[in-house]
Design an enzyme around this catalytic site. Structure first.
Site, short mmCIF file in Angstrom:
data_model
loop_
_atom_site.label_atom_id
_atom_site.label_comp_id
_atom_site.label_asym_id
_atom_site.label_seq_id
_atom_site.Cartn_x
_atom_site.Cartn_y
_atom_site.Cartn_z
N GLU A 2 -2.89 -3.69 -22.10
CA GLU A 2 -4.19 -4.35 -21.96
C GLU A 2 -5.29 -3.62 -22.72
O GLU A 2 -6.41 -4.14 -22.86
CB GLU A 2 -4.56 -4.48 -20.47
CG GLU A 2 -5.13 -3.24 -19.81
CD GLU A 2 -4.10 -2.17 -19.44
OE1 GLU A 2 -4.48 -1.22 -18.75
OE2 GLU A 2 -2.92 -2.30 -19.84
N HIS A 16 -0.83 1.47 -22.39
CA HIS A 16 -1.59 0.39 -21.76
C HIS A 16 -1.63 -0.83 -22.68
O HIS A 16 -2.43 -0.87 -23.63
CB HIS A 16 -3.03 0.84 -21.47
CG HIS A 16 -3.15 1.77 -20.33
ND1 HIS A 16 -3.44 1.35 -19.05
CD2 HIS A 16 -3.01 3.12 -20.25
CE1 HIS A 16 -3.49 2.40 -18.23
NE2 HIS A 16 -3.21 3.48 -18.94
N ASP A 32 -25.88 2.37 -27.78
CA ASP A 32 -26.95 2.80 -26.88
C ASP A 32 -27.63 1.55 -26.35
O ASP A 32 -28.25 0.79 -27.10
CB ASP A 32 -27.97 3.67 -27.62
CG ASP A 32 -27.38 5.01 -28.03
OD1 ASP A 32 -26.35 5.40 -27.46
OD2 ASP A 32 -27.96 5.67 -28.91
N ASP A 53 -24.93 17.49 -24.77
CA ASP A 53 -26.01 17.27 -25.74
C ASP A 53 -26.76 18.58 -26.00
O ASP A 53 -27.84 18.79 -25.45
CB ASP A 53 -26.99 16.22 -25.22
CG ASP A 53 -26.32 14.88 -24.95
OD1 ASP A 53 -25.65 14.38 -25.86
OD2 ASP A 53 -26.48 14.35 -23.84
N CYS A 98 1.62 2.26 -17.18
CA CYS A 98 1.19 3.65 -17.09
C CYS A 98 1.70 4.27 -15.78
O CYS A 98 2.88 4.53 -15.64
CB CYS A 98 -0.32 3.76 -17.22
SG CYS A 98 -0.89 5.45 -17.54
#
Length: 564
Positions: free
Chosen positions: A196, A194, A243, A409, A84
């Site tokens: 990885e 990337h 979550d 939210d 990158c």
């Protein structure tokens, strides 16, 4: 047993842990470059660059690494892999530097300048899985099939030019713009993507490079004539959210609620009539399952009672450290990314220090929620003038816009007449079938903070635009009213926000089946769609969602079927 150790040039920014883990997964040991004198002695250097071009070159110069690197790369016969920003620094210069400051020169190995994508023509940053057009037949890619997608996250790119075409290993197109996605000349290799973070495909790219070092086969690369009209397509991403919080016994679990209520509705014998926290599994085990099932990204959203000690939240840091050992797709962490003071010790930590702990533990992006709303309110009150002090600004400045996700939210505020709403709020016309309880055909989306518990007098569109101006690179857009309902995403909200900003938007809240993914991609401008409960409960499989997308003409990631 490999005959050499990989020398890792970690200049101190971003998630380098995943690069370490990916190299280890390929069976190689690592030694860190801490002194400039080590560069000349290295058998193979890997330079994973994260952050901004200007800051990276500044650090290289301060550490005395820049000239030894130029000397190492001069003959093109010393093995080197840049990732990158590690590729971009090989060019002569970049437009990514401080406003008003002089451009900082790069290493100057490849002719040309790195420039920014045109925000008026495409979403910037370029985030997600895209393909590659082969310009050379190289042993670096011997384990990778041509159609496999890889993961990109960048705002700046190197165009393919007559001056650098001898270097180009692969190119990629994004919204019609062709750019260099990998280079190779001799033993010097670099990728804009990337490896990885590109799943098994990326690990196979690393394996190809390391085996070429071992066997000395770099000189077998051969030029290929390409079709000038050849192009690749950015795929639509499926993101799985976990979550994470402690349950009543102190164990860290993945949970899911309806409109943020994560407790079971009823339990016999309970004093409150409420059950315990829903336990849908252990974070690392569940995330590993989703990686194997084809999730394009995974987000750990920390909703536990950590707010008094964010930087000492060791369980979440350990989750990231463990997950990054075996999960090679992007990892986002959210929850409590802000500046704060410990009321007991009086010690203060900046938002940058908090984010740095998560990046070093294995996160690729941090998600900022409540603090982004407050910062947006301050920006509006300040007449749109940035102070450089918000958590968004300070983290973006060091780690790049692509590392900062804003979680918005909002909840619907229904109105019958558009003109009845304060003009500072964006009023949206609702789709048929989603009108308000009294037949209202309009609403504005009021932002909330503190996990949806407190409403603020600012709308989602305003926060999204402000967050973009402050330096955020992506928006995770939730609708509290749709959360856990499984009736589909809030399409009017997604259209309003994705149409107002030039950074990518992730749709969240409401997915209940495969068709909802197809619908949100077909009918709005979002680039990714997030779900949680339907995957946790195995109501829908990730593969089924991708199959439905493909059948509807929506690009989904093509991944490797080979074992690494």
């Amino acid at each position: 047993m490999p005959s050499f150790k990989v020398s890792l040039l970690d200049y101190g920014a971003g998630n380098v842990r995943s690069v370490r883990n990916a190299i280890s997964a390929c069976g190689y040991e690592i030694e860190d470059i801490t002194e400039a004198s080590q560069i000349a002695q290295a058998k193979a250097i890997v330079f994973p660059g994260v952050g901004s071009y200007g800051s990276a070159m500044k650090v290289l110069k301060e550490k005395g690494f820049d000239q030894p690197l130029r000397d190492y790369l001069k003959g093109r016969d010393r093995p080197f892999l840049g990732i990158c920003l590690g590729m971009q620094t090989l060019f002569e210069s970049s437009d990514e530097h401080e406003e008003g400051a002089e451009a900082i020169p790069g290493l100057g190995v490849i002719p040309g300048k790195v420039i920014k994508f045109d925000e008026s023509k495409m979403a910037v940053p370029h985030i997600g899985w895209n393909g590659r057009i082969l310009h050379q037949d190289s042993p670096i890619l011997k384990f990778v099939d041509a159609e496999e997608d890889v993961y990109f996250v960048h705002s700046y790119y190197a165009p393919v030019t007559d001056e650098n075409k001898e270097w180009v290993l692969t190119s990629t197109t994004y919204s019609g713009q062709r750019f260099v996605s990998a280079v190779q000349r001799g033993s010097v290799v670099a990728t804009q993507f990337h490896p990885e973070k590109s799943g098994k495909t990326g690990l196979n790219v690393l394996k190809g490079f390391l085996e070429a070092v071992e066997n000395g086969t770099f000189d077998q690369a051969k030029k290929i004539d390409i079709d000038p009209a050849a192009h690749t397509d950015l795929t639509k991403r499926i993101v799985v959210a976990l979550d994470v919080r402690t349950n009543d016994h102190g164990d860290l679990v993945v949970t899911k609620g309806d409109q943020y209520d994560v407790r079971e509705n009823h339990k016999e014998g309970s004093e409150t009539g409420r059950g315990g926290v829903r336990n849908l599994g252990k974070p690392v085990a569940l995330a590993s399952r989703y990686y194997e099932e084809g999730a394009d990204e995974i987000a750990f959203l920390n909703i536990t009672s950590f707010r008094e000690g964010v930087i000492e939240d060791m369980p979440m840091l350990q989750v990231l450290e463990q997950a990054s050992k075996s999960i090679f797709v992007p990892l986002t962490v959210g929850g409590g990314i802000r500046s704060y003071s410990d009321p007991k010790s009086g010690q203060t930590w900046s938002a940058l220090e908090v984010a740095a702990r998560y990046f070093r533990a294995g996160a690729d992006k941090v998600s900022i929620g409540s603090d982004a709303v407050y910062a947006s309110e301050d920006l509006v009150a300040n007449g749109g003038k940035c102070t450089g002090e918000s958590s968004i600004e300070v983290i973006s400045h060091v780690y790049g816009a692509q590392a900062v996700v804003i979680s918005i939210d909002p909840k619907r505020v229904f109105v019958s007449v558009k003109e009845s709403v304060n003009k500072k709020h964006v009023v949206v016309e609702l789709d048929d079938g989603s009108v308000g309880p009294n037949g209202e055909k309009f609403c504005w989306y009021q932002c909330t903070v503190k996990g949806g518990r407190e409403a603020r007098d600012i709308c989602a569109v305003t926060v999204a635009k402000a967050a973009q101006d402050l330096g955020a690179g992506e928006i995770m857009l939730n609708c509290i009213d749709m959360d856990g309902q499984c009736n589909g995403y809030d399409l009017p909200l997604m259209r309003a926000v994705s149409g107002a900003v030039s950074i990518p938007v992730i749709a969240s809240s409401g997915a209940g089946n495969e068709s909802h993914f197809v619908q949100v991609f077909k009918e709005t401008g979002v680039q990714a769609a997030l779900a949680a409960g339907i995957f946790h409960r195995k109501v829908v499989e990730i593969e089924a969602c991708k199959n439905a997308m493909t059948k509807s003409g929506i690009e989904a990631r093509k991944s490797s079927k080979r074992n690494t």
